[in-house]
Design a protein around this motif. Structure first.
Motif, PDB file in Angstrom:
ATOM      1  N   GLN A  10      10.908   7.435   8.382  1.00  0.00           N
ATOM      2  CA  GLN A  10      10.144   8.426   7.647  1.00  0.00           C
ATOM      3  C   GLN A  10       8.949   7.854   6.895  1.00  0.00           C
ATOM      4  O   GLN A  10       7.988   8.565   6.638  1.00  0.00           O
ATOM      5  CB  GLN A  10      11.064   9.144   6.653  1.00  0.00           C
ATOM      6  N   GLU A  11       8.988   6.584   6.537  1.00  0.00           N
ATOM      7  CA  GLU A  11       7.950   6.006   5.695  1.00  0.00           C
ATOM      8  C   GLU A  11       6.992   5.151   6.501  1.00  0.00           C
ATOM      9  O   GLU A  11       7.360   4.597   7.524  1.00  0.00           O
ATOM     10  CB  GLU A  11       8.591   5.166   4.595  1.00  0.00           C
ATOM     11  N   SER A  12       5.791   5.018   6.008  1.00  0.00           N
ATOM     12  CA  SER A  12       4.820   4.138   6.654  1.00  0.00           C
ATOM     13  C   SER A  12       4.887   2.757   6.020  1.00  0.00           C
ATOM     14  O   SER A  12       5.301   2.593   4.878  1.00  0.00           O
ATOM     15  CB  SER A  12       3.414   4.726   6.522  1.00  0.00           C
ATOM     16  N   ASP A  13       4.470   1.769   6.784  1.00  0.00           N
ATOM     17  CA  ASP A  13       4.461   0.380   6.328  1.00  0.00           C
ATOM     18  C   ASP A  13       3.012  -0.036   6.107  1.00  0.00           C
ATOM     19  O   ASP A  13       2.208  -0.032   7.032  1.00  0.00           O
ATOM     20  CB  ASP A  13       5.136  -0.509   7.381  1.00  0.00           C
ATOM     21  N   ASP A  14       2.688  -0.395   4.867  1.00  0.00           N
ATOM     22  CA  ASP A  14       1.334  -0.805   4.532  1.00  0.00           C
ATOM     23  C   ASP A  14       1.162  -2.315   4.555  1.00  0.00           C
ATOM     24  O   ASP A  14       0.140  -2.833   4.130  1.00  0.00           O
ATOM     25  CB  ASP A  14       0.955  -0.270   3.138  1.00  0.00           C
ATOM     26  N   SER A  26       6.030   3.003   2.147  1.00  0.00           N
ATOM     27  CA  SER A  26       5.218   3.924   1.364  1.00  0.00           C
ATOM     28  C   SER A  26       5.906   4.448   0.112  1.00  0.00           C
ATOM     29  O   SER A  26       5.237   4.753  -0.870  1.00  0.00           O
ATOM     30  CB  SER A  26       4.754   5.094   2.231  1.00  0.00           C
ATOM     31  N   ASP A  27       7.228   4.562   0.079  1.00  0.00           N
ATOM     32  CA  ASP A  27       7.880   5.067  -1.136  1.00  0.00           C
ATOM     33  C   ASP A  27       8.299   3.936  -2.077  1.00  0.00           C
ATOM     34  O   ASP A  27       8.801   4.189  -3.150  1.00  0.00           O
ATOM     35  CB  ASP A  27       9.090   5.928  -0.787  1.00  0.00           C
ATOM     36  N   GLY A  28       8.086   2.697  -1.681  1.00  0.00           N
ATOM     37  CA  GLY A  28       8.487   1.562  -2.504  1.00  0.00           C
ATOM     38  C   GLY A  28       7.375   1.125  -3.435  1.00  0.00           C
ATOM     39  O   GLY A  28       6.216   1.506  -3.297  1.00  0.00           O
ATOM     40  N   ALA A  68      15.934  -1.471   4.975  1.00  0.00           N
ATOM     41  CA  ALA A  68      14.868  -0.565   5.405  1.00  0.00           C
ATOM     42  C   ALA A  68      13.661  -1.329   5.943  1.00  0.00           C
ATOM     43  O   ALA A  68      12.980  -0.857   6.850  1.00  0.00           O
ATOM     44  CB  ALA A  68      14.443   0.326   4.236  1.00  0.00           C
ATOM     45  N   HIS A  69      13.421  -2.538   5.436  1.00  0.00           N
ATOM     46  CA  HIS A  69      12.259  -3.322   5.856  1.00  0.00           C
ATOM     47  C   HIS A  69      12.446  -3.865   7.274  1.00  0.00           C
ATOM     48  O   HIS A  69      11.542  -3.782   8.108  1.00  0.00           O
ATOM     49  CB  HIS A  69      12.010  -4.450   4.856  1.00  0.00           C
ATOM     50  N   VAL A  70      13.633  -4.388   7.553  1.00  0.00           N
ATOM     51  CA  VAL A  70      13.955  -4.885   8.895  1.00  0.00           C
ATOM     52  C   VAL A  70      14.014  -3.710   9.870  1.00  0.00           C
ATOM     53  O   VAL A  70      13.471  -3.780  10.977  1.00  0.00           O
ATOM     54  CB  VAL A  70      15.280  -5.686   8.879  1.00  0.00           C
ATOM     55  N   ALA A  71      14.647  -2.623   9.468  1.00  0.00           N
ATOM     56  CA  ALA A  71      14.727  -1.441  10.329  1.00  0.00           C
ATOM     57  C   ALA A  71      13.330  -0.884  10.614  1.00  0.00           C
ATOM     58  O   ALA A  71      13.053  -0.429  11.726  1.00  0.00           O
ATOM     59  CB  ALA A  71      15.605  -0.378   9.681  1.00  0.00           C
TER      60      ALA A  71
END
Length: 184
Positions: A41-45, A59-61, A93-96
Motif C-alpha cells: 500500500q505504501e510507496s518507497d522514497d 510513505s507512512d513512516g 515491511a521494508h524487506v517486503a
C-alpha cells in the motif's frame, strides 16, 4: 570493471551498518500480515546505496531503514536494521516492500558473486537456500551454472547473451558440474 572483480563491501557512510547476510523463506500468512499490507500500500522514497544495500523509506513512516538486499549463491540475502525484521522472521515491511518492488519490475537486484543484475526473480532462486552452497565455484562458473543448469538458458543462448563462445560456456559448465557433484 569485470564481473570477477566486483565484490560487495558494506559502506560506512551511513549509521547502522547491517551485518552479515541471512536468508529468507516465504511466510505462510504473507498476504494477511501487517508488513505485507504496508509493502503493497505504501510507496518507497528510498533508493540504492550500492549493489547490495538500499535505503527504504515507506510513505507512512518517519524514518529510513538500511536494508541488505542482494542475491548470493542461489538465494536472496536480506537484513533490515529495524526491530520488525527480527520480530517478523525477516519479513518486515521494508524487506517486503523490496520484494514487492522486485517482482513488479521496479528495482534491479545484484548478484554478489557474479555481478549480474536481475530485474525480476530468476527461475533458479530458492529463498531458504544456503548462501555459501556455491562458494567453491568461481564467478564465471557460477554464472553459467545458475543460468544453464538451474535456470532456463540453453548453452548457445547464454553464450550469445553474455557475448562468449558456446565452447567457453560449455567448459565453464563442465568444470562447475565436476566441482558441484556430490556437494549438494
Amino acid at each position: 570493471m569485470s564481473r570477477a572483480e566486483r565484490s560487495w563491501q558494506p559502506s560506512n557512510d551511513l549509521p547502522g551498518t547491517v551485518g552479515g547476510p541471512s536468508t529468507l523463506s516465504m511466510p505462510d500468512d504473507w498476504t494477511l500480515s501487517t508488513p505485507w499490507q504496508r509493502a503493497q500500500q505504501e510507496s518507497d522514497d528510498g533508493g540504492a546505496i550500492n549493489d547490495a544495500e538500499r535505503i527504504v523509506s515507506l510513505s507512512d513512516g518517519d524514518d529510513y531503514h538500511r536494508v541488505l538486499w542482494a542475491l548470493k549463491s542461489r538465494t536472496l540475502v536480506a537484513e533490515c536494521d529495524c526491530q520488525g525484521y527480527h520480530y517478523s522472521d525477516g519479513w518486515c515491511a521494508h524487506v517486503a516492500s523490496l520484494w514487492w518492488q522486485w517482482v513488479r519490475g521496479q528495482i534491479v537486484v545484484a548478484h554478489l558473486d557474479t555481478g549480474r543484475e536481475y530485474p525480476a526473480p530468476p527461475a533458479w532462486l530458492r529463498l531458504d537456500d544456503d548462501p555459501t552452497a556455491y562458494d567453491h565455484l568461481p564467478p564465471a562458473q557460477l554464472d553459467a551454472y545458475l543460468a544453464c543448469d538451474l535456470g532456463s538458458f540453453g548453452v548457445r543462448e547464454f553464450a550469445r547473451y553474455t557475448d562468449r563462445a558456446a565452447g567457453t560456456i560449455g567448459n565453464l559448465l563442465t568444470d562447475a558440474r565436476k566441482k558441484t557433484e556430490g556437494r549438494l
